[in-house]
Structures are given as C-alpha cells and as structure tokens.
Write a protein that holds these residues in place. Structure first.
Motif, mmCIF file in Angstrom:
data_model
loop_
_atom_site.group_PDB
_atom_site.id
_atom_site.type_symbol
_atom_site.label_atom_id
_atom_site.label_comp_id
_atom_site.label_asym_id
_atom_site.label_seq_id
_atom_site.Cartn_x
_atom_site.Cartn_y
_atom_site.Cartn_z
ATOM 1 N N LEU A 256 0.833 -1.203 0.000
ATOM 2 C CA LEU A 256 0.000 0.000 0.000
ATOM 3 C C LEU A 256 0.868 1.254 0.000
ATOM 4 O O LEU A 256 0.587 2.228 -0.711
ATOM 5 C CB LEU A 256 -0.920 -0.002 1.223
ATOM 6 C CG LEU A 256 -2.041 -1.042 1.226
ATOM 7 C CD1 LEU A 256 -2.711 -1.092 2.597
ATOM 8 C CD2 LEU A 256 -3.084 -0.741 0.149
ATOM 9 N N ASN A 257 1.941 1.241 0.808
ATOM 10 C CA ASN A 257 2.863 2.383 0.832
ATOM 11 C C ASN A 257 3.476 2.626 -0.539
ATOM 12 O O ASN A 257 3.641 3.772 -0.964
ATOM 13 C CB ASN A 257 3.986 2.133 1.849
ATOM 14 C CG ASN A 257 3.498 2.146 3.282
ATOM 15 O OD1 ASN A 257 2.491 2.769 3.592
ATOM 16 N ND2 ASN A 257 4.199 1.447 4.155
ATOM 17 N N GLU A 258 3.824 1.532 -1.222
ATOM 18 C CA GLU A 258 4.401 1.661 -2.559
ATOM 19 C C GLU A 258 3.440 2.381 -3.500
ATOM 20 O O GLU A 258 3.828 3.307 -4.231
ATOM 21 C CB GLU A 258 4.726 0.268 -3.113
ATOM 22 C CG GLU A 258 5.168 0.273 -4.559
ATOM 23 C CD GLU A 258 5.234 -1.126 -5.166
ATOM 24 O OE1 GLU A 258 5.383 -1.217 -6.403
ATOM 25 O OE2 GLU A 258 5.127 -2.118 -4.420
ATOM 26 N N PHE A 259 2.173 1.978 -3.477
ATOM 27 C CA PHE A 259 1.216 2.548 -4.426
ATOM 28 C C PHE A 259 0.791 3.953 -4.042
ATOM 29 O O PHE A 259 0.559 4.790 -4.917
ATOM 30 C CB PHE A 259 0.014 1.615 -4.576
ATOM 31 C CG PHE A 259 0.259 0.525 -5.574
ATOM 32 C CD1 PHE A 259 -0.190 0.636 -6.874
ATOM 33 C CD2 PHE A 259 0.990 -0.589 -5.222
ATOM 34 C CE1 PHE A 259 0.074 -0.345 -7.804
ATOM 35 C CE2 PHE A 259 1.267 -1.587 -6.136
ATOM 36 C CZ PHE A 259 0.809 -1.465 -7.442
ATOM 37 N N THR A 260 0.672 4.248 -2.754
ATOM 38 C CA THR A 260 0.331 5.617 -2.369
ATOM 39 C C THR A 260 1.479 6.563 -2.706
ATOM 40 O O THR A 260 1.255 7.688 -3.168
ATOM 41 C CB THR A 260 -0.012 5.719 -0.871
ATOM 42 O OG1 THR A 260 1.072 5.199 -0.092
ATOM 43 C CG2 THR A 260 -1.276 4.946 -0.544
ATOM 44 N N PHE A 261 2.713 6.114 -2.510
ATOM 45 C CA PHE A 261 3.869 6.953 -2.841
ATOM 46 C C PHE A 261 3.871 7.296 -4.324
ATOM 47 O O PHE A 261 4.046 8.452 -4.715
ATOM 48 C CB PHE A 261 5.166 6.235 -2.468
ATOM 49 C CG PHE A 261 6.417 7.023 -2.786
ATOM 50 C CD1 PHE A 261 6.895 7.975 -1.902
ATOM 51 C CD2 PHE A 261 7.105 6.817 -3.974
ATOM 52 C CE1 PHE A 261 8.040 8.710 -2.192
ATOM 53 C CE2 PHE A 261 8.255 7.541 -4.277
ATOM 54 C CZ PHE A 261 8.718 8.485 -3.384
ATOM 55 N N ARG A 262 3.659 6.291 -5.165
ATOM 56 C CA ARG A 262 3.667 6.536 -6.607
ATOM 57 C C ARG A 262 2.487 7.409 -7.022
ATOM 58 O O ARG A 262 2.613 8.273 -7.886
ATOM 59 C CB ARG A 262 3.642 5.201 -7.361
ATOM 60 C CG ARG A 262 4.827 5.035 -8.266
ATOM 61 C CD ARG A 262 4.791 3.858 -9.173
ATOM 62 N NE ARG A 262 4.014 2.748 -8.754
ATOM 63 C CZ ARG A 262 4.491 1.670 -8.121
ATOM 64 N NH1 ARG A 262 5.774 1.597 -7.816
ATOM 65 N NH2 ARG A 262 3.715 0.679 -7.783
ATOM 66 N N SER A 263 1.331 7.186 -6.399
ATOM 67 C CA SER A 263 0.153 7.993 -6.706
ATOM 68 C C SER A 263 0.375 9.451 -6.317
ATOM 69 O O SER A 263 0.015 10.368 -7.059
ATOM 70 C CB SER A 263 -1.072 7.439 -5.974
ATOM 71 O OG SER A 263 -2.199 8.258 -6.154
ATOM 72 N N ASN A 264 1.012 9.676 -5.186
ATOM 73 C CA ASN A 264 1.208 11.038 -4.690
ATOM 74 C C ASN A 264 2.270 11.814 -5.467
ATOM 75 O O ASN A 264 2.307 13.054 -5.405
ATOM 76 C CB ASN A 264 1.593 11.004 -3.211
ATOM 77 C CG ASN A 264 0.470 10.488 -2.332
ATOM 78 O OD1 ASN A 264 -0.689 10.460 -2.753
ATOM 79 N ND2 ASN A 264 0.803 10.037 -1.135
ATOM 80 N N HIS A 265 3.149 11.110 -6.191
ATOM 81 C CA HIS A 265 4.249 11.783 -6.897
ATOM 82 C C HIS A 265 4.310 11.370 -8.361
ATOM 83 O O HIS A 265 5.365 11.452 -8.983
ATOM 84 C CB HIS A 265 5.587 11.454 -6.221
ATOM 85 C CG HIS A 265 5.629 11.775 -4.767
ATOM 86 N ND1 HIS A 265 5.808 13.051 -4.294
ATOM 87 C CD2 HIS A 265 5.484 10.988 -3.668
ATOM 88 C CE1 HIS A 265 5.795 13.040 -2.965
ATOM 89 N NE2 HIS A 265 5.595 11.807 -2.568
#
Length: 292
Positions: A268-277
C-alpha cells in the motif's frame, strides 16, 4: 531533464557505482556542508578506492552509505539504483520475480531489495494531516473463495482503508475491522479537524458528525454515486479512493500472485507513494535516495 525518467536517462545519469555514490553524497549531505567532526563549513572530496569522502578542513571520513539499505550490501550500487528506478517508473508495481530477471540476482536478494525499497517509500512520505475536501473508503483485498460471500464480511480478506484529498495525496493502511473505534483512530491520525469529508453509507462513518467534521454520505445501496450537497456547496463521492483501489487490485492480480496481510502495508505504501508523486519521476527517485 524532463520529468519523464527513461532508461536512457538512467544510464546516462548513473553509468557506474561511482556516479551512484556521488549522487548519494549530494542528496544526503551535499559536497559542501558543516563537518560534524570539526564544525567547519567545508568541501568534501572522494577518497580513492573507498566508499567515503574526506573533509578538506580536518580530513575526517564520511561514508554516505552508512546507516542505509546500501551499507554492507554485496549488490552493486548501480543495481540498487536501477531497482529504485523500476519502482518509480512503473505503474503496476514490480514483483520479486521481475527484479530477479532485470537485475540478474537471486530471487531471495530481489525479494529483500523490493521490500526495503517499499519501506523507503513509506519513510519518504509527507506526514502532514489531510485537509480540505477528503474522501474515506475501505476495501477488501484477497483471493476469492468459491461459494463465499463477497464484499463486506467476506472471509479470508484483508481490510484496508483509504484516505484521499481531492486533487491531492492518498493514504492507505491495513485495519483490523470496520468498527467505529477503528475508523475514528485512522481519521484522527490523518484528517484535520473540521474538514469536509465524503464517504459511503457505512454506519461507522457516523462518527464524523459527532467529531466536528462536515460529513456527507453517498448511498451506494440506493444507486447513488455522486451527490451535490447545498449545505457544503460541494459534490460528494468516493471516486478518488475507489480509483486507487481499482489500480491496486489490478496490480495485485497481474503483478503479484499473492500479498499476505503481514506485508500488505508495504505494498500500500508503494502505491500511495507513486500515486502522490506520479508526475515527478526524477523527484521521486531523489526522495527515495534521501530517505535511505
């Protein structure tokens, strides 16, 4: 350099381990900074045949990789950097098997590298509270069971909760249940008091009204997907979070055969990080190097 970070860009920027070490030094410390040993604002130069730099004023050694995922790793810095490059440029994630093929390392090494990079993504994220117009929604992740119930209450699923700012960041985490006390903890941790909040009709979200939020629920059970509320002068829906869940679930199905509950937060952290940037691939890369 353009925001789109290509393979050609990568190898031009990082042709060898020395270039990678130089970049770690620049991002973490800078080639000129105040030396911790002598207190002088000094330049630092590379020490030949060592992963270290020396202070021009006192000669103290500084090891840029110390305390990072690169320290004591037998994997070359260029392979580490290329693995990070794959994570920031992909849309659907990178599996351990894909890293094994791309890097030419063992699966055990590839899996470990992937998990450490996902942890960097969590460390690099901004921790500020979400504010403005915020959406909340929960989802159920996991394989289907024949004849089993789908949706809320389905057995064998991992429950996850998402928080999204309209036009801004996304946060997601694993939660044990959808009880009011559990959701209240997530909201208190991530959402600024008094914010405008959109949810579906789950009864537990009733806590928002009593906790001082401007809350409007969209009733999916009544085929209501978006609602204009004149009191808040806003259109309410949870499409932002649901779009994130769709991308995440598609990736799990197509890239990762299975993700256990134990490691779900890292993915989840991986996908939120990519989504946010997602519009800043170069910036994402340097954020991760700075978080090592």
């Amino acid at each position: 350099m353009s925001e789109k970070f290509t393979v050609r860009d990568f190898f031009k920027r990082f042709p060898d381990d020395d270039a990678c070490l130089h970049h770690i030094m620049e991002v973490r410390y800078g080639l000129r900074h105040t030396c911790e040993a002598c207190g002088v604002d000094s330049t630092f130069h590379r020490i030949a045949k060592r992963k270290a730099y020396a202070c021009a004023a006192c000669g103290a050694h500084l090891y840029p990789c110390a305390g990072t995922i690169f320290q004591d790793s037998r994997t070359s810095l260029q392979l580490w950097f290329y693995a990070i490059f794959l994570f920031v440029t992909t849309r659907h994630g990178v599996s351990g098997k894909e890293l094994e093929r791309q890097l030419g390392v063992t699966y055990k090494t590839a899996w470990r590298m992937g998990q450490q990079i996902r942890q960097l993504m969590e460390q690099a994220e901004v921790k500020d509270l979400f504010r403005g117009h915020v959406e909340l929604d929960e989802a159920y992740i996991g394989g289907r069971r024949s004849g089993g119930k789908r949706g809320r209450g389905a057995p064998g699923k991992t429950i996850v909760m998402g928080v999204a700012e309209r036009g801004g960041r996304v946060h997601a985490r694993v939660i044990p249940d959808i009880k009011k006390a559990t959701l209240r903890g997530v909201v208190a941790d991530k959402v600024e008091g008094g914010s405008l909040v959109s949810t579906d009709e789950l009864m537990s979200y009733g806590l928002l009204d009593g906790d001082g939020f401007k809350h409007v629920a969209v009733k999916h059970g009544a085929k209501e997907w978006a609602l204009y509320d004149y009191r808040t002068d806003a259109v309410h829906h949870v499409n932002t979070v649901e779009g994130f869940w769709k991308l995440f679930k598609n990736s799990i199905r197509s890239t990762h055969t299975h993700v256990s509950r134990k490691y779900m937060d890292r993915y989840l952290n991986e996908f939120t990080f990519r989504s946010n940037h997602r519009q800043m691939q170069n910036a994402m890369f340097d954020l991760l190097i700075g978080a090592v």
